[in-house]
Enzyme design. Structure first.
Site, PDB file in Angstrom:
ATOM      1  N   ASP A  60      10.616   1.565   2.349  1.00 15.44           N
ATOM      2  CA  ASP A  60       9.259   1.362   2.858  1.00 15.44           C
ATOM      3  C   ASP A  60       9.168  -0.004   3.554  1.00 15.44           C
ATOM      4  OD1 ASP A  60       6.677   1.915   3.500  1.00 15.44           O
ATOM      5  OD2 ASP A  60       5.838   1.411   1.550  1.00 15.44           O
ATOM      6  N   ASN A  91       0.835  -1.180   0.000  1.00 17.76           N
ATOM      7  CA  ASN A  91       0.000   0.000   0.000  1.00 17.76           C
ATOM      8  C   ASN A  91       0.888   1.255   0.000  1.00 17.76           C
ATOM      9  OD1 ASN A  91      -2.405   1.363  -0.003  1.00 17.76           O
ATOM     10  ND2 ASN A  91      -2.502   1.500   2.216  1.00 17.76           N
TER      11      ASN A  91
END
Lengths: 431, 325
Positions: free
Chosen positions: A306, A279
């Site tokens: 991330d 996401n």
């Protein structure tokens, strides 16, 4: 006085445009000189860096350490160690821990634990609103005073009036806002880009406009409030263009992209691969191309891992029921090196995306080999071939879509404040 | 992606979806079903193809028709059948799908017939199940419902004999329909000359054209000269997500009536996977009319499911059973 010299390596410092085979001299944790040894210098320890690249330690703009709150996925100790093994010496952690980083107490706890671990330097981002609920402002002044490097919404702030005030107040505190731009109404549980592949797989897609609408809303408010802003993890080519145009207009905005969005697309989910559930979602080939171009032509300033480690079970369900996220610390440097090869750009440029560019975004004295700076350094062997496997991952989370992939380039040493905190087993065995 | 459903000799090991299957295999399913279609007319309504086998119906979503026809199909093949209707609340007690799979494996079964609300659930189970167990997908989320598509193909073949000249329109809520996706794949593989999807923009998913269909938003145009009409059920919940204003308005624009039916080919047949919503997607006069083959579909469902079960379980067996067939 502790002294260390790094001899004969190819020293690359993107910030000063230096690319030279030379020596580096470190005294008391700081870089004292490059090229010629200081007067009366005798090294207590020498590192032979022949055929290796010596560059500033990587700065990662987004690492979920999972502590506090989800220690079964990762701990400050395990993940900062994985960071060091990946050549990362400074990292930013988003505030969505449990408890959320919205009070000075949590910041202090985190900072102490990170110092105890003694690995990568941890810079916490604080919540922009209490509990990340988008209702009441967090104590931004106190949070800044206690060491938060910036603030973040993480989840969309639905009420535009609250968002306006939050940005105004952050500007007032001179705090940079790290924005996750995804419209909540247009986002559903699918975890996949809306398009032919989501349709074929029967998964609810997240359309491109979920990102662009939210970027647009924020850009107007950034212009109005004058807040320093940074867009986290852009995933669409159009959003990159929007940020590029805003930058051209002189707005104080930057943006980053995750390493995996530069390599994977929704096609990689064709087999319901839950390792590719992230996401924002992996988008189209067109978007991947746009993100890569953003690095060269503007719109994207930095690349991050991330990093979101998960336990095995979190990915062991039908696609939409799995937890989003990729464990990225172990692959950030290698992906950056692959990017240089695939895009045919020089090492100096790509290393800039993970060193001085994120340092500039965070406004910290790091990510460069400037004289007098802390000796946060990574030494890597650019021609070392390896294959990512669960056995050689350092993160507690083995959730990577790159398992089994061949990589080139491996960290041999990582130094933080002049201390060797990580040494590759190959170097150890040679001794 | 469906390669996982074939064994090394390209025979069906699992039946997860139509996508990626070869024409010959679909024809084999239809032919096998044809050989089993009259079993129920015999005094003993059974054949011993799956004698001594254990089939577990694993339904995570409510279903009457599909579950019942699978149960009947298994029983006519002489298998033992267990039904598990799993309320999603019990899986929220913390037991993962994997744990449930392991527990059921321990009951020494040979086949799971699975319906699940998550797309890819059957595929996921096939990846993780013990190698001697077959998985039949009885509907996964919005992804596929392959036995429904095969019974639809069986029914079409009964009335139209050849697929290649056919124009077929699939009408209604394509966005949420696994039946639509499986039918699109089946019709494309079997060589239908034109497959259309018809519905309002809110119910047509993005990029559906890439599956090889033409998109129509006007019912009359979409049905013009078609040979087969497949109507889809409209779930009442669709009014809530602002996808449609009302069932009444939907019927005015997308409901199949005798009048609209006139634009189709004079021999067009009308199909529906059921259960039908009279007066929402289809008028009663059409549902009960001469062109409707809806009940025929239900009967055919048993033979088609028998065929798929027999074919998948035979790949697990010694060649002797293969000969018995």
């Amino acid at each position: 006085m502790t002294t260390l010299s790094i001899l004969g390596g190819r020293v690359i410092d993107p910030a000063s445009n230096l690319d030279l085979v030379t020596d580096l001299y470190i005294v008391d944790g700081k870089i004292l000189s490059i090229g010629t040894p200081p007067a009366n210098f005798s090294a207590e320890r020498q590192i032979d860096a022949k055929n290796q690249i010596v560059c500033p330690g990587l700065i990662d703009l987004s690492v979920r350490l999972r502590e506090p709150g989800a220690e079964h996925k990762g701990t400050i100790k395990s993940e900062t160690h994985a960071a060091a093994a990946g050549g990362i010496t400074t990292l930013c952690c988003p505030p969505d821990t449990n408890p959320i980083i919205d009070t000075p107490a949590v910041v202090e706890h985190l900072s102490h634990r990170a110092i105890d671990a003694g690995m990568a330097k941890v810079l916490p981002l604080a919540a922009l609103t209490q509990g990340l609920k988008g209702e009441h402002l967090a104590e931004l002044g106190h949070l800044k005073k206690n060491g938060c490097i910036g603030v973040s919404n993480v989840q969309p702030i639905i009420n535009t009036n609250v968002l306006r005030h939050a940005l105004e107040y952050a500007a007032n505190c001179e705090l940079k806002v790290f924005i996750y731009a995804q419209d909540p109404w247009l986002t559903c549980d699918g975890g996949i880009h809306e398009g032919a592949i989501s349709t074929r797989l029967g998964l609810y897609g997240i359309p491109e406009i979920a990102e662009t609408i939210e970027v647009a809303r924020h850009l107007f408010l950034i212009e109005m409030t004058g807040v320093q802003a940074h867009f986290c993890r852009l995933s669409t080519a159009r959003a990159v263009d929007m940020v590029k145009q805003a930058q051209a207009k002189g707005l104080p905005v930057t943006a980053d992209v995750s390493a995996h969005h530069l390599f994977l697309t929704d096609v990689d989910i064709s087999d319901y691969s839950s390792q590719c559930h992230v996401n924002p979602p992996l988008r189209s080939e067109h978007d991947k191309k746009g993100l890569r171009e953003g690095l060269i032509q503007g719109g994207i300033n930095a690349v991050c891992s991330d990093h979101q480690p998960h336990e095995t079970d979190a990915k062991l369900s039908p696609f939409a029921m799995t937890a989003p996220g990729i464990s990225g610390l172990d692959t950030l440097l290698s992906l950056i090196l692959s990017l240089a090869e695939e895009m045919q750009i020089d090492l100096m440029t790509v290393l800039g995306y993970v060193t001085y560019q994120p340092a500039k975004i965070l406004d910290i004295d790091a990510g460069t080999l400037a004289i007098g700076n802390a000796a946060d350094i990574v030494i890597f062997d650019p021609s070392h071939h390896w294959i990512l496997s669960e056995d050689n991952m350092h993160s507690l989370g083995h959730n990577s879509p790159f398992l089994g992939r061949k990589f080139k380039g491996k960290v041999m040493y990582t130094l933080i404040n002049g201390q060797v905190v990580y040494t590759h087993s190959k170097v150890k065995s040679e001794k | 992606m469906n390669n996982i459903q074939l064994d090394s000799q390209n025979r069906l090991k699992h039946f997860l979806g139509i996508e990626g299957l070869k024409r010959d295999l679909l024809i084999e399913i239809l032919d096998t079903a044809a050989s089993l279609i009259n079993v129920h007319e015999k005094a003993v309504k059974k054949v011993p193809l799956l004698r001594g086998k254990m089939v577990i119906n694993l339904f995570f979503e409510p279903s009457t028709r599909t579950r019942t026809t699978f149960e009947l199909a298994a029983k006519r093949l002489s298998a033992d059948v267990l039904n598990f209707n799993i309320d999603t609340s019990s899986s929220s007690k913390g037991e993962t799908l994997i744990d449930m799979l392991r527990n059921l494996e321990a009951m020494h079964c040979d086949m799971f017939v699975v319906r699940h609300n998550a797309s890819g659930a059957a595929h996921f189970m096939a990846q993780h199940v013990a190698s001697h167990i077959s998985i039949i997908n009885a509907g996964d989320g919005q992804h596929e419902h392959p036995t429904q598509a095969m019974l639809d193909m069986y029914t079409i073949r009964q009335y139209k004999s050849d697929f290649t000249p056919l124009r077929v329109a699939i009408v209604g809520d394509i966005l949420h329909s696994r039946v639509a996706r499986s039918n699109i794949h089946a019709l494309t593989i079997l060589g239908a000359s034109e497959v259309r999807v018809v519905g309002p923009k809110t119910l047509i998913p993005k990029g559906i054209e890439e599956l090889g269909v033409k998109v129509f938003h006007d019912l009359k145009r979409g049905l013009c000269d078609v040979d087969v009409i497949i109507m889809l059920r409209l779930q009442r919940e669709r009014m809530q997500g602002a996808l449609l204003p009302s069932a009444y308005e939907y019927f005015q624009y997308y409901g199949l009536t005798e009048k609209i039916l006139n634009v189709a080919h004079p021999d067009a047949i009308v199909m529906h996977p059921g259960p039908i919503n009279r007066g929402v997607e289809i008028d009663s006069t059409v549902a009960d009319g001469v062109r409707s083959v809806i009940l025929q579909q239900v009967s055919n469902g048993i033979a088609v499911r028998m065929a798929v079960m027999a074919m998948t379980l035979s790949t697990m067996e010694s060649p002797s059973l293969k000969k018995e067939q």
